[in-house]
Design an enzyme around this catalytic site. Sequence first.
Site, mmCIF file in Angstrom:
data_model
loop_
_atom_site.group_PDB
_atom_site.id
_atom_site.type_symbol
_atom_site.label_atom_id
_atom_site.label_comp_id
_atom_site.label_asym_id
_atom_site.label_seq_id
_atom_site.Cartn_x
_atom_site.Cartn_y
_atom_site.Cartn_z
ATOM 1 N N GLN A 89 0.874 -1.281 0.159
ATOM 2 C CA GLN A 89 0.028 0.098 -0.081
ATOM 3 C C GLN A 89 0.899 1.202 0.184
ATOM 4 O O GLN A 89 1.423 1.431 1.042
ATOM 5 C CB GLN A 89 -1.008 0.260 1.239
ATOM 6 C CG GLN A 89 -1.886 1.311 1.020
ATOM 7 C CD GLN A 89 -2.814 1.371 2.262
ATOM 8 O OE1 GLN A 89 -2.959 0.351 2.968
ATOM 9 N NE2 GLN A 89 -3.217 2.486 2.600
ATOM 10 N N CYS A 95 -6.473 1.218 1.915
ATOM 11 C CA CYS A 95 -6.394 0.103 2.601
ATOM 12 C C CYS A 95 -7.720 -0.806 2.045
ATOM 13 O O CYS A 95 -7.609 -2.032 1.890
ATOM 14 C CB CYS A 95 -6.391 -0.126 4.073
ATOM 15 S SG CYS A 95 -7.422 0.813 4.768
ATOM 16 N N HIS A 169 -8.125 0.421 9.697
ATOM 17 C CA HIS A 169 -7.281 -0.167 8.617
ATOM 18 C C HIS A 169 -7.948 -1.384 8.204
ATOM 19 O O HIS A 169 -8.333 -2.099 8.894
ATOM 20 C CB HIS A 169 -5.909 -0.290 9.134
ATOM 21 C CG HIS A 169 -4.777 -1.001 8.151
ATOM 22 N ND1 HIS A 169 -4.751 -0.243 6.917
ATOM 23 C CD2 HIS A 169 -4.166 -1.866 8.145
ATOM 24 C CE1 HIS A 169 -3.817 -1.044 6.229
ATOM 25 N NE2 HIS A 169 -3.553 -2.121 6.817
ATOM 26 N N ASP A 184 -1.572 -7.686 4.231
ATOM 27 C CA ASP A 184 -1.593 -6.178 4.980
ATOM 28 C C ASP A 184 -0.764 -5.300 4.121
ATOM 29 O O ASP A 184 0.423 -5.502 4.212
ATOM 30 C CB ASP A 184 -1.494 -6.062 6.344
ATOM 31 C CG ASP A 184 -1.475 -4.658 7.121
ATOM 32 O OD1 ASP A 184 -1.538 -3.733 6.218
ATOM 33 O OD2 ASP A 184 -1.451 -4.618 8.166
#
Length: 232
Positions: A89, A95, A169, A184
Amino acid sequence: MDSLRWLPLESNPEVMNKFVNCLGMRATWQFGDVCGLDPELLSMVPRPVCAVLLLFPVTEKYEAFKLEEEKKLKTEGQEISPDVYFIKQTIGNACGTIGLIHAVANNQAQLDFDSDSSLKKFLEHTSKMTPEERANFLEKDESIRVTHESSAQEGQTEAPSLDDKVNLHFIAFVNVGGKLYELDGRKPLPVVHTKTSEDTFLEDAIDVCKSFMAHDPQEVRFNIIALSKFSD
């Protein structure tokens, strides 16, 4: 990450379904809320489930845990399947979109796409890229950016401004090769959690979600969404 910013996506299955449908993913699989963590409520989630998204607050306790986890994984290492699709990211507030990409990219064989699907084309173009190259490619993808911006305006709550600090998030959990992966885009690599199967995947992912909640027992800002099969 803050040099390029998008509006945050609301944790809302309706918004997410419209987002991926606009990008050419057919509605045979759909996102839906996981309304509770006990077995009775989990039994109400349509099966099979191929991905789970977790929205959680980024607190000081979590950030401290994240640093410790990175040190541990760097020391001990982990075996990551080359079949796992992972994207970094580099866009602020993106996100939600990164989570959706992770959910879809790691389940392409099961999902259905229109022949001109922008999302499918993005995944095909980036399939051989590094996580950093994929992030760079996403920064330039107008179709996904425009769809994200449109979707971010469609939630039940008013969208914050681009300058607002958002401390919630999204991450994704997927089953690749019988292992449960946490994806993630803020982390350097995927995180392998445990063995899993199609039959136990939702429960296995929920167990990991519970460990996130345990970092901040007083926190209530958690939301879980599952990508389930709705029709043949």
